[in-house]
Write a protein that holds these residues in place. Structure first.
Motif, PDB file in Angstrom:
ATOM      1  N   UNK A  48       7.377  38.175  27.502  1.00 49.49           N
ATOM      2  CA  UNK A  48       6.642  38.974  26.517  1.00 49.49           C
ATOM      3  C   UNK A  48       6.416  38.202  25.218  1.00 49.49           C
ATOM      4  N   UNK A  49       7.428  37.500  24.726  1.00 49.02           N
ATOM      5  CA  UNK A  49       7.247  36.758  23.474  1.00 49.02           C
ATOM      6  C   UNK A  49       6.305  35.575  23.657  1.00 49.02           C
ATOM      7  N   UNK A  50       6.336  34.944  24.830  1.00 46.41           N
ATOM      8  CA  UNK A  50       5.395  33.862  25.087  1.00 46.41           C
ATOM      9  C   UNK A  50       3.957  34.377  25.131  1.00 46.41           C
ATOM     10  N   UNK A  51       3.755  35.526  25.771  1.00 46.54           N
ATOM     11  CA  UNK A  51       2.413  36.121  25.832  1.00 46.54           C
ATOM     12  C   UNK A  51       1.949  36.518  24.434  1.00 46.54           C
TER      13      UNK A  51
ATOM     14  N   UNK B  42      -1.362  35.626  19.706  1.00 44.30           N
ATOM     15  CA  UNK B  42      -1.175  35.833  18.271  1.00 44.30           C
ATOM     16  C   UNK B  42      -0.981  37.310  17.950  1.00 44.30           C
ATOM     17  N   UNK B  43      -0.130  37.962  18.728  1.00 45.33           N
ATOM     18  CA  UNK B  43       0.237  39.361  18.500  1.00 45.33           C
ATOM     19  C   UNK B  43       1.557  39.385  17.738  1.00 45.33           C
TER      20      UNK B  43
ATOM     21  N   UNK C  48       1.831  47.357  17.674  1.00 42.48           N
ATOM     22  CA  UNK C  48       1.035  46.886  18.819  1.00 42.48           C
ATOM     23  C   UNK C  48       1.837  45.871  19.633  1.00 42.48           C
ATOM     24  N   UNK C  49       2.544  44.998  18.946  1.00 41.60           N
ATOM     25  CA  UNK C  49       3.369  44.018  19.648  1.00 41.60           C
ATOM     26  C   UNK C  49       4.467  44.673  20.459  1.00 41.60           C
TER      27      UNK C  49
END
Length: 684
Positions: free
Chosen positions: A222-225, A230-231, A308-309
Motif C-alpha cells: 500500500x505505501x509503495x502504491x 503521490x497519494x 484518501x490515502x
C-alpha cells in the motif's frame, strides 16, 4: 455418514488450490514472494506536504499553499516559555534569558530584545525558528532545543517549549516505535483469542503466521502504491491498516477453518474436504471483502488528502488479506494434515456442528419460539443506546488531541495564564496585496489582540495575528470569521494557522459525511442485492447495521463524556466509524445469511436460519470478539482520535455480533419466513 456428502460440488479453482500435487505451490510461492517484497522493497516513502492533512480548496489550505512562496517556506516556530518556580523572575535572570535567546537566534521581539516578559513577571517567552524537514527532523530539532534550554535555564526558572513545531514534535513522539508496539500487541491479542477459540496448542500458529505476513506485505504494497501515485498518508495510516488486516484476515481464517473442520467429519480425504470447504467459504469471503473494499474506496472522494490515502491503503490491505485467507491459508492447512487440530482432531463420521445441540442452537430455538418478543426487545435496547447520539459534538481542540498531556500542551496552558491566549500559535494572514492595507483591515476585526509583520518575498507577505480568545473558543472562531470578512476583496488574501485550519477541518468533515456516508450505504445495499438476489433481506440487513452504528455511537458518547472525560469527538471519527462498522458489520450478516440460504434449499427458510445460526454462531462470535479486541488495541497509541475510533468500533462490533446478528436478524428472518428472501425462492 461419509456418503451423504460425497456429491458436494467443488469448483475447479478450489480443487487446484487444495490439490494434492499443487497445494505446496499456493502455500509457499506467495509467502516467499511476500517476504522478498518486504525485504527488497520495504515500505514506501513520500515527503509530507503542509497541505496533506487539511481539506483541499478551503481558505486555510489556500493560505498554506500561498505560504510556500515565502523565503523561509517550510520552517516553523517554537515558543520557549520560562516560568519562575516561586514569585517573579528577577532582573538578573531576565538578563540571562536574553543571552540564552540570542544564542538560540530567537526572533526579534519588542524594544527589550528577543525575550518578552509577562506583565505579572512570572513568565517570559522567546520565539525560535525551527528549520524545515520531515516530522522526525523537526522532532529532533525540538528535542535538541529542549536539551539546550534545560542546561542553560537560570536558577529558579523552568524552561519548556511549545508552539507549532513543538506540537508536531510531540505528535511524532507518539508514533515513535508505535507501529511495532501496535503490531506486537495486536499479534498477542490475536494469538490469545485463537488459542481460546481452537483450544489447540498448534492450530493458532498457522492463521497467525499467514495473516501476520499478509499484514506486513499489505503495509509494503500500500505505501509503495501510494508513493508511486503521490497519494498522501500519515503516521496513523499504517497502524489502522495493520489493525484492519489482522482483524479481517483472522475473521476470514476463522470462517474457513470452521468449515474445513466440518468437512473433515464427512470426507476422508483432507484435500477433497478442503476443496469443498473453500468452495463454500469463498462466496461469503469474496462478497464480504468486495463490500469492504468498495466502502473503503469511497474515501477517495474525501477533501482531505490523508483520508484518501487511508481509504486506498486499507482497500489494498483487504485485497491482500482475502487473497492470503483464500489461497495461502487453505494450502498451508491441507499440507499440515488433520493433526493440526490436535487434541480435538476431527474424525470421519462425527456429527457436523450444524447437527449438534450447541449453545447457539439453544439460542436459536428460544428466538424461534418468540421471535416478535426478541425482535422488539433488541430494538428497544438499541434505541436506548442510540439516545446518546443526539448529544454528540465534534471538534477537538489542539490540547485535547493527546491522551497523555505532552510538554507542548502543558507549556501552552501555562503560557496562556500570563500572555494573550493566541500568542503561542498566532493566526497567519497570507496576502499578495499591500501588507499595510491588509494589516489595517485585520486590526479592525473584532477579537484581534495584535498584528505584526512576518516574512515577505516573491510578492507574498505574512501577518502574524494574535487573537484575544483562547484556542478553540467561540471568541477565537468569531475572530477568524471577522478577519476573513475584513480582508475579503483585498487581492489574493487568505487566513491560515491552527485556529483557521480547525474551522475549515469541520467544514471539510461535514462535506465528506454528506457525500460519502450515503455512497457507502448505497454500495453496501447494492452488494447485498447482487449477492442474495433478494430485496427484502438486504434492506433488513442494512437497517440492522445502521441501528448498530447509531447505538454504538450513542453508547460511546456516554462513555467518552463520563469516565473518559472527552468533550467532543474528533471530526474524522463519525465518518471512519460509519465506514468500518457498516462495511465490517455487514460481514457477519453475510456469513450468516449465505449459510442460511444454503441450508434453506434443503430444510426451508425457518429451519435454514436456525441451522445457519447453529453452524456459524460460534465462529462469528469468535470473529467479532477478536475484531473488537483488535480495534481496541488502537488505544495503545496515546492519540485521542484513534482511541475514540477504536472504542466505537469495539462497541459496535460487539453489539452486532452478540445481539444484532445473534437475535435481531434471526428473529426478523423467522417473522418474515419465505418473504425474507423475496422475490427469490430458496426453500425446498
Amino acid at each position: 455418514m461419509p456418503h451423504q456428502r460425497s456429491d458436494q460440488a467443488t469448483h475447479p479453482v478450489t480443487s487446484v488450490v487444495a490439490g494434492r500435487r499443487t497445494a505446496w505451490l499456493f502455500a509457499f510461492l506467495p509467502l516467499v514472494a511476500a517476504v522478498l517484497g518486504m525485504v527488497l522493497l520495504g515500505e514506501g516513502e513520500r515527503a509530507q506536504q503542509p497541505t496533506d492533512q487539511i481539506p483541499r480548496g478551503l481558505d486555510s489550505t489556500l493560505a498554506t499553499e500561498l505560504e510556500q512562496r515565502l523565503p523561509d517556506e517550510g520552517s516553523d516556530t517554537a515558543v520557549v516559555v520560562w516560568t519562575a518556580g516561586e514569585g517573579r523572575i528577577d532582573r538578573g535572570a531576565v538578563g540571562e534569558l536574553r543571552s540564552v535567546a540570542e544564542d538560540l537566534d530567537a526572533l526579534g521581539g519588542g524594544p527589550e530584545g528577543p525575550v518578552s516578559v509577562a506583565e505579572d513577571g512570572t513568565a517570559a517567552i522567546a520565539i525560535v525558528q525551527v528549520g524545515s524537514g520531515s516530522a522526525s527532523d523537526v522532532a529532533a530539532e525540538v528535542e535538541d532545543l529542549r536539551d539546550r534550554l534545560d542546561e542553560a535555564a537560570p536558577d529558579g526558572t523552568t524552561a519548556q517549549v511549545t508552539g507549532p513545531a513543538a506540537v508536531q514534535a510531540d505528535l511524532a513522539a507518539v508514533f515513535d516505535g508505535a507501529n511495532f508496539r501496535l503490531l506486537a500487541v495486536t499479534a498477542a491479542v490475536v494469538a490469545l483469542l485463537l488459542v481460546i477459540t481452537y483450544r489447540s496448542p498448534v492450530l493458532w500458529i498457522v492463521p497467525l503466521l499467514v495473516v501476520g505476513i499478509a499484514d506486513r506485505f499489505s503495509a509494503v504494497a500500500s505505501t509503495q502504491v501510494m508513493a508511486a501515485l503521490d497519494v498522501a498518508w500519515d503516521e496513523s495510516t499504517v497502524g489502522i491498516l495493520s489493525v484492519l488486516v489482522f482483524g479481517a484476515g483472522t475473521n476470514y481464517a476463522l470462517l474457513l477453518i470452521s468449515r474445513y473442520r466440518d468437512e473433515l467429519r464427512h470426507v476422508e480425504d483432507r484435500y477433497d474436504a478442503m476443496a469443498k470447504a473453500l468452495a463454500r467459504t469463498a462466496e461469503a469471503v469474496l462478497a464480504s471483502a468486495t463490500t469492504v473494499v468498495l466502502g473503503l474506496l469511497t474515501l477517495l472522494l474525501s477533501v482531505v488528502p490523508t483520508t484518501r490515502g487511508l481509504g486506498l491503503a486499507c482497500a489494498i490491505g483487504i485485497v491482500v488479506a482475502a487473497f492470503f485467507a483464500l489461497v495461502v491459508l487453505p494450502a498451508v492447512l491441507v499440507l499440515c494434515g488433520r493433526w493440526i487440530f490436535w487434541p480435538q482432531v476431527p474424525r470421519t463420521g462425527q456429527a457436523a456442528l450444524v447437527d449438534t445441540n450447541t449453545f447457539w442452537h439453544r439460542i436459536g430455538s428460544r428466538v424461534a419460539r418468540r421471535p416478535a418478543a426478541f425482535a422488539t426487545g433488541t430494538v428497544a435496547v438499541l434505541a436506548v443506546l442510540t439516545v446518546g447520539l443526539f448529544g454528540i459534538s465534534t471538534g477537538l481542540d489542539q490540547d485535547e488531541q493527546f491522551l497523555d498531556e505532552p510538554e507542548a500542551i502543558s507549556a501552552s496552558t501555562r503560557l496562556a495564564e500570563s500572555f494573550p491566549a493566541g500568542l503561542t500559535d498566532p493566526t497567519r494572514v497570507i496576502t499578495t496585496a499591500d501588507p499595510r492595507e491588509v494589516a489595517q483591515a485585520v486590526e479592525g476585526a473584532s477579537g484581534v489582540a495584535s498584528v505584526r509583520p512576518g516574512p515577505e518575498g516573491d510578492g507574498v507577505a505574512q501577518l502574524d495575528v494574535v487573537l484575544e480568545g483562547a484556542p478553540g473558543s467561540a471568541e477565537a472562531e468569531d475572530a477568524i470569521a471577522s478577519i476573513r470578512e475584513e480582508v475579503d476583496g483585498l487581492g489574493d488574501t487568505h487566513v491560515g494557522g491552527t485556529e483557521a485550519s480547525a474551522i475549515d477541518a469541520r467544514e471539510g468533515a461535514a462535506r465528506d459525511r454528506l457525500v460519502i456516508l450515503p455512497l457507502i450505504l448505497g454500495l453496501v445495499l447494492g452488494a447485498l442485492l447482487l449477492l442474495l438476489r433478494s430485496v427484502v433481506a438486504p434492506l433488513v440487513l442494512v437497517a440492522t447495521v445502521l441501528a448498530t452504528y447509531a447505538a454504538s455511537m450513542g453508547a460511546a458518547w456516554w462513555l467518552f463524556t463520563g469516565p473518559l472525560g472527552f468533550s467532543a469527538l474528533d471530526e474524522s471519527v463519525p465518518l471512519l466509524a460509519f465506514l468500518f462498522l457498516v462495511a465490517l458489520g455487514v460481514d457477519y450478516n453475510i456469513f450468516l445469511v449465505t449459510r442460511a440460504r444454503e441450508e434453506a434449499r434443503e430444510h426451508g427458510s425457518r429451519d435454514g436460519m436456525l441451522r445457519a445460526l447453529t453452524a456459524t454462531g460460534g465462529v462469528i462470535t469468535s470473529a467479532g470478539i477478536l475484531l473488537a479486541a483488535v480495534f481496541a488495541v488502537l488505544g495503545v497509541l496515546p492519540l485521542v482520535v484513534l482511541a475514540q475510533l477504536g472504542t466505537i468500533i469495539c462497541i459496535g462490533v460487539l453489539l452486532d455480533t452478540l445481539i444484532v446478528r445473534t437475535v435481531l436478524v434471526p428473529a426478523a428472518a423467522l417473522l418474515l419466513g419465505d418473504r425474507f428472501w423475496w422475490p427469490r425462492k430458496v426453500s425446498a
